[in-house]
Scaffold this active site. Structure first.
Site, short mmCIF file in Angstrom:
data_model
loop_
_atom_site.label_atom_id
_atom_site.label_comp_id
_atom_site.label_asym_id
_atom_site.label_seq_id
_atom_site.Cartn_x
_atom_site.Cartn_y
_atom_site.Cartn_z
N ASP A 1 0.83 -1.21 0.00
CA ASP A 1 0.00 0.00 0.00
C ASP A 1 0.87 1.27 0.00
O ASP A 1 2.11 1.19 -0.09
CB ASP A 1 -0.92 -0.06 1.23
CG ASP A 1 -2.30 0.51 0.94
OD1 ASP A 1 -2.42 1.38 0.07
OD2 ASP A 1 -3.26 0.10 1.64
N ASP B 1 -9.72 4.04 -4.17
CA ASP B 1 -10.50 2.86 -3.77
C ASP B 1 -11.87 2.84 -4.43
O ASP B 1 -12.49 3.89 -4.64
CB ASP B 1 -10.72 2.86 -2.25
CG ASP B 1 -9.47 2.45 -1.50
OD1 ASP B 1 -8.40 2.38 -2.13
OD2 ASP B 1 -9.57 2.22 -0.29
C1 GAL Z 1 -6.10 1.42 0.97
C2 GAL Z 1 -6.21 0.41 -0.16
C3 GAL Z 1 -7.34 -0.55 0.18
C4 GAL Z 1 -7.01 -1.24 1.49
C5 GAL Z 1 -6.78 -0.21 2.59
C6 GAL Z 1 -6.28 -0.87 3.87
O1 GAL Z 1 -5.05 2.29 0.70
O2 GAL Z 1 -6.44 1.07 -1.37
O3 GAL Z 1 -7.51 -1.48 -0.86
O4 GAL Z 1 -5.87 -2.05 1.32
O5 GAL Z 1 -5.83 0.76 2.19
O6 GAL Z 1 -6.08 0.05 4.89
#
Ligand code: GAL
Length: 386
Positions: A131, A195
Site C-alpha cells: 500500500d 478505492d
Molecule cells: C487502501 C487500499 C485498500 C485497502 C486499505 C487498507 O489504501 O487502497 O484497498 O488495502 O488501504 O487500509
C-alpha cells in the site's frame, strides 16, 4: 533483478478481505474462507489467491525488527495458514505498505523492506499487496510522488526478488504518479484508481470512487495492460449489497473485458446464488483470462453508452456494450467494424444462447447493464480443427 513476470501470465484471481471485512479479520475468518472457497468450487474456476489485507499485524515489530501477527486475531501465526491454503490448492497473500505505517496505522515496510520480504518468504507467502499510506515524502526532498514511488516500490520489489521465493507484487498507490507508465518489471499489477466504493454512481465517500468513474479511468489505459503486468481498477464489490444485480453483472463483465485482476471482496461463507452465478460465469472468466492478455478498447462512447472490444486468442473477439445511462438504449452494434465482414457466430455470455450476426444489429441494452458477446468458431473452422 526484476520480479518474474511469469507469475502472472493472466490477471490474478482470488479473494481479498478488505472490501467486506476491512480491519475486522482473524485467523478463523481466513480458515473459514479457505474452506468456503473450496466448497464453492472457486479454485477450479481459477480463483487461486486468498489475500489477507490490512489489519493482520501486531502494533509493533519484535525485537529483531520483524513483523508480528496480531496475537489476539492471529494466535497461530501466518505460516500455518499458508500451509492450510496450500493443502487446499490455494495460495496465500498478505499486505504491507511502503510508508512507516499501513493505512490502519500498523507497522509497515519503510526501512524494513528486506526484513519484510524475508519474513514473508520464510512463511511461504505467494503474493504481497503493498500500500501507499504514511509515505515520508520529506525524506526525498525535490522528488515527485512518482519518483518516490519508483524508489520505494523498487526497494520492496528488489527485496522480494532477492529472497528467491516467488511472490506476486501488487502495487497499491491508487494511480498516483501514473504507475501504468513505469510499474511493469517492478510489480505484477498496479492500481489505476482510488478505492472502489460499493456504489454504481455519484459517490465519493471518503475519497472512494463509484463504479462508473473507476471504469472510465481504467478503460482509458488499454495500452499498458498485458501478459505479466496488469492495470488494477481495484477489487470486486460483487455481492456486498450496495448495487443491484444488474450493476454487479456490469461490474464483473467490465472487469473481465478490461483484463482486470478478479479479487472477490464478499463473504464467501454466505454466498448467495445470484452472486455465485456472477462470479462463476465461465465465459467471462475465460475472456478475462484469455492468454493474449489484451485489455478491451473502448471503440465508441456516445451519450453514456460504451462499446468495448477485446481481441482473444485464435482470432476471436469479446465485445461488450455498457449502457451507463438510466434508460433503456437501443444500440446499433456494427459487427463488421468490430469483428470484420461476413457472418459470425456469437454467444451472449449472460443469456448463453448462440446467434448468427452479420453487418449491424439494433440491440436493446437495459439501464446500467453490460451485454457481452464472444465470437464462436464457425462450423467450418471446427471441422478443420477436428
Ligand atoms: C487502501 C487500499 C485498500 C485497502 C486499505 C487498507 O489504501 O487502497 O484497498 O488495502 O488501504 O487500509
Amino acid at each position: 533483478m526484476p520480479l518474474d513476470p511469469g507469475l502472472t501470465p493472466t490477471p490474478p484471481m482470488g479473494f481479498n478481505t478488505w472490501n467486506r471485512f476491512a480491519g475486522n479479520i482473524s485467523e478463523r475468518l481466513i480458515e473459514e474462507t479457505i474452506d468456503a472457497m473450496v466448497e464453492q468450487g472457486l479454485p477450479s474456476l481459477g480463483y487461486a489467491y486468498l489475500n489477507i489485507d490490512d489489519g493482520w499485524m501486531a502494533s509493533s515489530r519484535d525485537r529483531n525488527g520483524r513483523l508480528m501477527p496480531d496475537p489476539d486475531r492471529f494466535p497461530g501465526g501466518i505460516a500455518p495458514l499458508v500451509e492450510r491454503a496450500h493443502a487446499s490448492g490455494l495460495k496465500l497473500g498478505i499486505y504491507s505498505c511502503c510508508g512507516y505505517q499501513t493505512c490502519m496505522g500498523l507497522p509497515a515496510s519503510y526501512g524494513h523492506e528486506q526484513d519484510d520480504a524475508e519474513r514473508f518468504a520464510s512463511w511461504g507467502i505467494d503474493y504481497l499487496k503493498q500500500d501507499w499510506c504514511h509515505v515520508p515524502y520529506d525524506e526525498f526532498p525535490g522528488k515527485t510522488h512518482r519518483q518516490v514511488a519508483e524508489i520505494l516500490y523498487g526497494r520492496i520489489s528488489q527485496a522480494m526478488s532477492d529472497t528467491g521465493h516467488p511472490m506476486v507484487l501488487s502495487m497499491c498507490n491508487w494511480g498516483d504518479g501514473e504507475p501504468w507508465l513505469w510499474a511493469r518489471g517492478i510489480a505484477h499489477l498496479w492500481r489505476t484508481t482510488p478505492d472502489i466504493a460499493d456504489r454504481y454512481r455519484k459517490t465519493e465517500e471518503g475519497g472512494a470512487w463509484d463504479l462508473v468513474r473507476i471504469f472510465r479511468q481504467n478503460s482509458r489505459l488499454t495500452a499498458y495492460a498485458g501478459v505479466g503486468g496488469w492495470n488494477d481498477p481495484d477489487m470486486l464489490e460483487v455481492g456486498n449489497g450496495g448495487m443491484t444485480e444488474v450493476e454487479y453483472r456490469s461490474h464483473f463483465a467490465l472487469w473481465c473485458l478490461m483484463a482486470a485482476p478478479l479479487l472477490i471482496g464478499t463473504d464467501l461463507r454466505r454466498l448467495s446464488a445470484p452472486t455465485r452465478a456472477i462470479l462463476g460465469n465461465r465465459d467471462l472468466i475465460a475472456i478475462d483470462q484469455d492468454p493474449l492478455g489484451r485489455q478491451a478498447e473502448v471503440t465508441e462512447e456516445a451519450d453514456g453508452v460504451f462499446t468495448l472490444s477485446k481481441p482473444l486468442k485464435e482470432g476471436h473477439w469479446a465485445l461488450g456494450v455498457f449502457n451507463a445511462t438510466d434508460v433503456l438504449q437501443a444500440v446499433n452494434v456494427d459487427w463488421t467494424a468490430l469483428v470484420g465482414p461476413g457472418t459470425h457466430r456469437v454467444k451472449e455470455v449472460w443469456q448463453g444462447g448462440e446467434d448468427t450476426v452479420n453487418g449491424r444489429s439494433l440491440i436493446e441494452v437495459p439501464p446500467h447493464a453490460t451485454l457481452v458477446w464472444r465470437t464462436q468458431a464457425s462450423a467450418q473452422t471446427e471441422a478443420l480443427s477436428r
